[in-house]
Design a protein around this motif. Structure first.
Motif, PDB file in Angstrom:
ATOM      1  N   LEU A  23       0.839  -1.192   0.000  1.00 61.18           N
ATOM      2  CA  LEU A  23       0.000   0.000   0.000  1.00 61.18           C
ATOM      3  C   LEU A  23       0.874   1.242   0.000  1.00 61.18           C
ATOM      4  CD1 LEU A  23      -2.772  -0.920   2.598  1.00 61.18           C
ATOM      5  CD2 LEU A  23      -2.839  -1.116   0.105  1.00 61.18           C
ATOM      6  N   MET A  24       0.419   2.239  -0.732  1.00 62.85           N
ATOM      7  CA  MET A  24       1.084   3.527  -0.788  1.00 62.85           C
ATOM      8  C   MET A  24       0.392   4.440   0.226  1.00 62.85           C
ATOM      9  SD  MET A  24       3.180   2.665  -3.152  1.00 62.85           S
ATOM     10  CE  MET A  24       3.985   4.173  -3.684  1.00 62.85           C
ATOM     11  N   HIS A  25       1.171   5.284   0.901  1.00 62.10           N
ATOM     12  CA  HIS A  25       0.655   6.178   1.936  1.00 62.10           C
ATOM     13  C   HIS A  25       0.748   7.619   1.414  1.00 62.10           C
ATOM     14  CE1 HIS A  25       0.813   7.196   6.534  1.00 62.10           C
ATOM     15  NE2 HIS A  25      -0.408   7.259   6.060  1.00 62.10           N
ATOM     16  N   TRP A  26      -0.397   8.287   1.340  1.00 64.04           N
ATOM     17  CA  TRP A  26      -0.489   9.633   0.765  1.00 64.04           C
ATOM     18  C   TRP A  26      -1.173  10.588   1.727  1.00 64.04           C
ATOM     19  CZ3 TRP A  26       1.953   9.509  -3.834  1.00 64.04           C
ATOM     20  CH2 TRP A  26       1.929   8.330  -4.595  1.00 64.04           C
ATOM     21  N   ARG A  27      -0.883  11.886   1.599  1.00 61.33           N
ATOM     22  CA  ARG A  27      -1.619  12.921   2.332  1.00 61.33           C
ATOM     23  C   ARG A  27      -2.198  13.909   1.328  1.00 61.33           C
ATOM     24  NH1 ARG A  27      -1.883  13.910   7.275  1.00 61.33           N
ATOM     25  NH2 ARG A  27       0.182  13.140   7.820  1.00 61.33           N
ATOM     26  N   ASP A  28      -3.512  14.101   1.427  1.00 57.15           N
ATOM     27  CA  ASP A  28      -4.233  15.038   0.567  1.00 57.15           C
ATOM     28  C   ASP A  28      -3.916  16.459   1.038  1.00 57.15           C
ATOM     29  OD1 ASP A  28      -6.304  16.823  -0.367  1.00 57.15           O
ATOM     30  OD2 ASP A  28      -7.517  15.068  -0.854  1.00 57.15           O
ATOM     31  N   ALA A  29      -3.315  17.267   0.167  1.00 63.10           N
ATOM     32  CA  ALA A  29      -2.902  18.625   0.525  1.00 63.10           C
ATOM     33  C   ALA A  29      -4.092  19.546   0.791  1.00 63.10           C
ATOM     34  CB  ALA A  29      -2.031  19.212  -0.578  1.00 63.10           C
ATOM     35  N   VAL A  30      -5.263  19.224   0.261  1.00 61.58           N
ATOM     36  CA  VAL A  30      -6.446  20.065   0.468  1.00 61.58           C
ATOM     37  C   VAL A  30      -7.132  19.728   1.786  1.00 61.58           C
ATOM     38  CG1 VAL A  30      -8.733  20.677  -0.430  1.00 61.58           C
ATOM     39  CG2 VAL A  30      -6.785  20.481  -1.992  1.00 61.58           C
TER      40      VAL A  30
END
Length: 150
Positions: A23-30
Motif C-alpha cells: 500500500l502507498m501512503h499519501w496525504r491530501d494537501a487540500v
C-alpha cells in the motif's frame, strides 16, 4: 468541492510470497487526510487499462510493470482527492512477487511527490489497525478474490 470526476484509472494489488499487500501512503494537501491505497492512477489517452496499471506501478514504486498480470476485478470507488470527488469503477489488477521487493518511487509527479508519505507491505488482517484510512474500504475482500486459484 468540485463536481464528481470519472477519469478512468487502474490500480495494482501487489502480493508478496508471505501474502502481504503493498500500500502507498499519501496525504491530501487540500483536506489534510492521509490514506493508504494500492499503487495506480489515471489511464492516459490511447493506453489500455493494463498498460496504465503497468506504467503506474513502475512510476510509483520502481517495481517492474511486467509483474502485473492480466487478471483484474472491477472496483467501485467514491472518494475525494484534492477537492475533487471521484465516482467511478476502476480495474484492480494483480501482481505477485516471491520475495518482498523494495519500493523505490523515483518517478512520481510533482503532485505525487508532495503527497507521498511512504509505503508498506501488510497482511490483510493488519489493514484495520492502520492509523489512517485504507481505500477502498473493501480491500481485504478484493485481495481475497484476486488471489483465489484460477
Amino acid at each position: 468541492m468540485t463536481e464528481a470526476n470519472d477519469r478512468p484509472a487502474a490500480r495494482v494489488v501487489c502480493v508478496d510470497g508471505s501474502g502481504r499487500v503493498l500500500l502507498m501512503h499519501w496525504r491530501d494537501a487540500v483536506s489534510g487526510q492521509a490514506l493508504w491505497e494500492p499503487p495506480g492512477g489515471g489511464i492516459d489517452p490511447g493506453e489500455t487499462p493494463l498498460e496504465a496499471a503497468r506504467r503506474e506501478l513502475a512510476e510509483e514504486t520502481g517495481l517492474p510493470g511486467e509483474a502485473v498480470l492480466d487478471r483484474w476485478l472491477p472496483v467501485h470507488r467514491d472518494f475525494t482527492w484534492l477537492g475533487v470527488r471521484y465516482v467511478k469503477t476502476e480495474r484492480f489488477y494483480l501482481a505477485r512477487f516471491g520475495r518482498t521487493p523494495q519500493v523505490r518511487p523515483d518517478r512520481l509527479t510533482a503532485e505525487e511527490d508532495g503527497a507521498y508519505l511512504g509505503s508498506g507491505w501488510f497482511l490483510t488482517e493488519e489493514l484495520a489497525g492502520l492509523p489512517d484510512v485504507v481505500d477502498p474500504p473493501g480491500l481485504p475482500e478484493i485481495v481475497s478474490r484476486l488471489t483465489l486459484p484460477e
